[in-house]
Design a protein around this motif. Structure first.
Motif, PDB file in Angstrom:
ATOM      1  N   LEU A   1      -3.879   1.503   0.385  1.00 63.78           N
ATOM      2  CA  LEU A   1      -2.424   1.617   0.525  1.00 63.78           C
ATOM      3  C   LEU A   1      -1.704   0.685  -0.442  1.00 63.78           C
ATOM      4  O   LEU A   1      -0.681   1.051  -1.019  1.00 63.78           O
ATOM      5  CB  LEU A   1      -2.002   1.341   1.963  1.00 63.78           C
ATOM      6  CG  LEU A   1      -2.381   2.414   2.973  1.00 63.78           C
ATOM      7  CD1 LEU A   1      -2.069   1.966   4.385  1.00 63.78           C
ATOM      8  CD2 LEU A   1      -1.685   3.735   2.653  1.00 63.78           C
ATOM      9  N   GLN A   2      -2.215  -0.502  -0.603  1.00 59.88           N
ATOM     10  CA  GLN A   2      -1.601  -1.451  -1.528  1.00 59.88           C
ATOM     11  C   GLN A   2      -1.657  -0.908  -2.967  1.00 59.88           C
ATOM     12  O   GLN A   2      -0.692  -1.032  -3.714  1.00 59.88           O
ATOM     13  CB  GLN A   2      -2.298  -2.799  -1.421  1.00 59.88           C
ATOM     14  CG  GLN A   2      -1.490  -3.940  -1.978  1.00 59.88           C
ATOM     15  CD  GLN A   2      -2.129  -5.288  -1.671  1.00 59.88           C
ATOM     16  OE1 GLN A   2      -3.336  -5.393  -1.458  1.00 59.88           O
ATOM     17  NE2 GLN A   2      -1.309  -6.306  -1.656  1.00 59.88           N
ATOM     18  N   GLN A   3      -2.775  -0.291  -3.340  1.00 62.69           N
ATOM     19  CA  GLN A   3      -2.895   0.299  -4.677  1.00 62.69           C
ATOM     20  C   GLN A   3      -1.923   1.461  -4.870  1.00 62.69           C
ATOM     21  O   GLN A   3      -1.502   1.741  -5.983  1.00 62.69           O
ATOM     22  CB  GLN A   3      -4.322   0.792  -4.916  1.00 62.69           C
ATOM     23  CG  GLN A   3      -5.323  -0.322  -5.090  1.00 62.69           C
ATOM     24  CD  GLN A   3      -6.766   0.181  -5.018  1.00 62.69           C
ATOM     25  OE1 GLN A   3      -7.009   1.375  -4.875  1.00 62.69           O
ATOM     26  NE2 GLN A   3      -7.706  -0.738  -5.108  1.00 62.69           N
ATOM     27  N   ASN A   4      -1.576   2.123  -3.777  1.00 64.94           N
ATOM     28  CA  ASN A   4      -0.652   3.252  -3.822  1.00 64.94           C
ATOM     29  C   ASN A   4       0.722   2.868  -3.281  1.00 64.94           C
ATOM     30  O   ASN A   4       1.487   3.734  -2.846  1.00 64.94           O
ATOM     31  CB  ASN A   4      -1.233   4.424  -3.023  1.00 64.94           C
ATOM     32  CG  ASN A   4      -2.465   4.985  -3.693  1.00 64.94           C
ATOM     33  OD1 ASN A   4      -2.376   5.721  -4.659  1.00 64.94           O
ATOM     34  ND2 ASN A   4      -3.628   4.590  -3.205  1.00 64.94           N
ATOM     35  N   SER A   5       1.028   1.594  -3.308  1.00 65.61           N
ATOM     36  CA  SER A   5       2.275   1.108  -2.695  1.00 65.61           C
ATOM     37  C   SER A   5       3.535   1.628  -3.380  1.00 65.61           C
ATOM     38  O   SER A   5       4.579   1.742  -2.741  1.00 65.61           O
ATOM     39  CB  SER A   5       2.291  -0.421  -2.635  1.00 65.61           C
ATOM     40  OG  SER A   5       2.262  -0.970  -3.938  1.00 65.61           O
ATOM     41  N   ASN A   6       3.455   1.981  -4.664  1.00 69.23           N
ATOM     42  CA  ASN A   6       4.640   2.532  -5.340  1.00 69.23           C
ATOM     43  C   ASN A   6       5.107   3.817  -4.676  1.00 69.23           C
ATOM     44  O   ASN A   6       6.312   4.066  -4.575  1.00 69.23           O
ATOM     45  CB  ASN A   6       4.355   2.773  -6.819  1.00 69.23           C
ATOM     46  CG  ASN A   6       4.267   1.485  -7.605  1.00 69.23           C
ATOM     47  OD1 ASN A   6       4.739   0.438  -7.154  1.00 69.23           O
ATOM     48  ND2 ASN A   6       3.644   1.550  -8.762  1.00 69.23           N
ATOM     49  N   GLU A   7       4.150   4.625  -4.234  1.00 70.01           N
ATOM     50  CA  GLU A   7       4.497   5.880  -3.562  1.00 70.01           C
ATOM     51  C   GLU A   7       5.148   5.629  -2.201  1.00 70.01           C
ATOM     52  O   GLU A   7       5.948   6.428  -1.736  1.00 70.01           O
ATOM     53  CB  GLU A   7       3.254   6.763  -3.393  1.00 70.01           C
ATOM     54  CG  GLU A   7       2.812   7.427  -4.667  1.00 70.01           C
ATOM     55  CD  GLU A   7       3.903   8.305  -5.273  1.00 70.01           C
ATOM     56  OE1 GLU A   7       4.454   9.166  -4.563  1.00 70.01           O
ATOM     57  OE2 GLU A   7       4.207   8.113  -6.468  1.00 70.01           O
ATOM     58  N   ILE A   8       4.789   4.534  -1.585  1.00 68.40           N
ATOM     59  CA  ILE A   8       5.379   4.181  -0.289  1.00 68.40           C
ATOM     60  C   ILE A   8       6.699   3.444  -0.502  1.00 68.40           C
ATOM     61  O   ILE A   8       7.709   3.762   0.118  1.00 68.40           O
ATOM     62  CB  ILE A   8       4.388   3.328   0.532  1.00 68.40           C
ATOM     63  CG1 ILE A   8       3.112   4.135   0.803  1.00 68.40           C
ATOM     64  CG2 ILE A   8       5.023   2.851   1.837  1.00 68.40           C
ATOM     65  CD1 ILE A   8       1.949   3.331   1.330  1.00 68.40           C
ATOM     66  N   GLN A   9       6.713   2.485  -1.420  1.00 70.89           N
ATOM     67  CA  GLN A   9       7.884   1.640  -1.666  1.00 70.89           C
ATOM     68  C   GLN A   9       9.108   2.444  -2.113  1.00 70.89           C
ATOM     69  O   GLN A   9      10.238   2.067  -1.797  1.00 70.89           O
ATOM     70  CB  GLN A   9       7.542   0.575  -2.721  1.00 70.89           C
ATOM     71  CG  GLN A   9       8.681  -0.371  -3.057  1.00 70.89           C
ATOM     72  CD  GLN A   9       9.064  -1.280  -1.907  1.00 70.89           C
ATOM     73  OE1 GLN A   9       8.247  -2.051  -1.434  1.00 70.89           O
ATOM     74  NE2 GLN A   9      10.307  -1.190  -1.454  1.00 70.89           N
ATOM     75  N   LYS A  10       8.917   3.545  -2.814  1.00 72.81           N
ATOM     76  CA  LYS A  10      10.049   4.289  -3.370  1.00 72.81           C
ATOM     77  C   LYS A  10      11.028   4.787  -2.299  1.00 72.81           C
ATOM     78  O   LYS A  10      12.156   5.121  -2.602  1.00 72.81           O
ATOM     79  CB  LYS A  10       9.564   5.440  -4.244  1.00 72.81           C
ATOM     80  CG  LYS A  10       8.922   6.591  -3.499  1.00 72.81           C
ATOM     81  CD  LYS A  10       8.429   7.651  -4.471  1.00 72.81           C
ATOM     82  CE  LYS A  10       7.805   8.816  -3.735  1.00 72.81           C
ATOM     83  NZ  LYS A  10       7.253   9.797  -4.668  1.00 72.81           N
ATOM     84  N   HIS A  11      10.622   4.791  -1.051  1.00 72.30           N
ATOM     85  CA  HIS A  11      11.480   5.265   0.033  1.00 72.30           C
ATOM     86  C   HIS A  11      12.391   4.165   0.591  1.00 72.30           C
ATOM     87  O   HIS A  11      13.222   4.446   1.453  1.00 72.30           O
ATOM     88  CB  HIS A  11      10.628   5.822   1.178  1.00 72.30           C
ATOM     89  CG  HIS A  11       9.790   6.986   0.772  1.00 72.30           C
ATOM     90  ND1 HIS A  11      10.298   8.250   0.578  1.00 72.30           N
ATOM     91  CD2 HIS A  11       8.471   7.065   0.491  1.00 72.30           C
ATOM     92  CE1 HIS A  11       9.337   9.057   0.208  1.00 72.30           C
ATOM     93  NE2 HIS A  11       8.210   8.368   0.146  1.00 72.30           N
TER      94      HIS A  11
END
Length: 167
Positions: free
Chosen positions: A97-107
């Motif tokens: 999740l941390q590696q893919n955090s940009n996809e989560i953070q954008k919201h």
């Protein structure tokens, strides 16, 4: 004094659980009212939950990663061995999740803080110190913020974890 605060929390959670905002599901709608400082909702991915909590100076939405290993009932694994398996799984989920955090953070406009600890549990926290739950005049705004943030966190994490299961 604590009894008064517990009652205020209970009133807040009762209103929060019943609150609705357009375009976002209140993922906590089926929870029970509590006097505790937070409530939790399990995601579709085992061991990953979204937790909202109230502090005197902020409200928080926290992603909690705390999986329990699938161990056969008659397993001879010790508690320490089960915890080690759980910790390994939690680390894998957390790192993914941390590696893919940009996809989560954008919201979110607030920064997500990814926190590792020495314990089994791993967390990601979205904190907002604009509100204090003790101010009842702010409850509608707090409810809207918590409902929207929790919903978006749950949805974005579940979407990211679909790819985790495939890896």
């Amino acid at each position: 004094m604590n009894k008064a605060k517990d009652e205020l929390k209970k009133q807040f959670w009762n209103q929060f659980i019943q609150a609705r905002i357009s375009g976002y599901e209140n993922i906590y709608a089926n929870n029970s009212t509590t006097s505790k400082k937070g409530i939790v909702k399990q995601t579709e991915f085992s061991g990953v939950s979204v937790y909202v909590n109230l502090n005197q100076t902020s409200v928080n939405v926290t992603l909690v990663i705390y999986s329990n290993p699938e161990v056969p009932e008659k397993s001879k694994l010790s508690k320490d061995e089960r915890n080690a398996i759980s910790l390994e799984q939690n680390i894998r989920i957390f790192e993914y999740l941390q590696q893919n955090s940009n996809e989560i953070q954008k919201h979110f406009s607030e920064k997500i803080y990814w926190k590792e600890s020495h314990y089994i549990r791993k967390t990601a926290i979205i904190s907002n110190d604009s509100w204090q739950y003790e101010k009842q005049s702010e409850w509608d705004d707090i409810n809207a913020y918590l409902i929207k943030t929790s919903y978006l966190l749950k949805e974005s994490v579940e979407k990211a974890l679909l790819n985790f299961e495939a890896s």
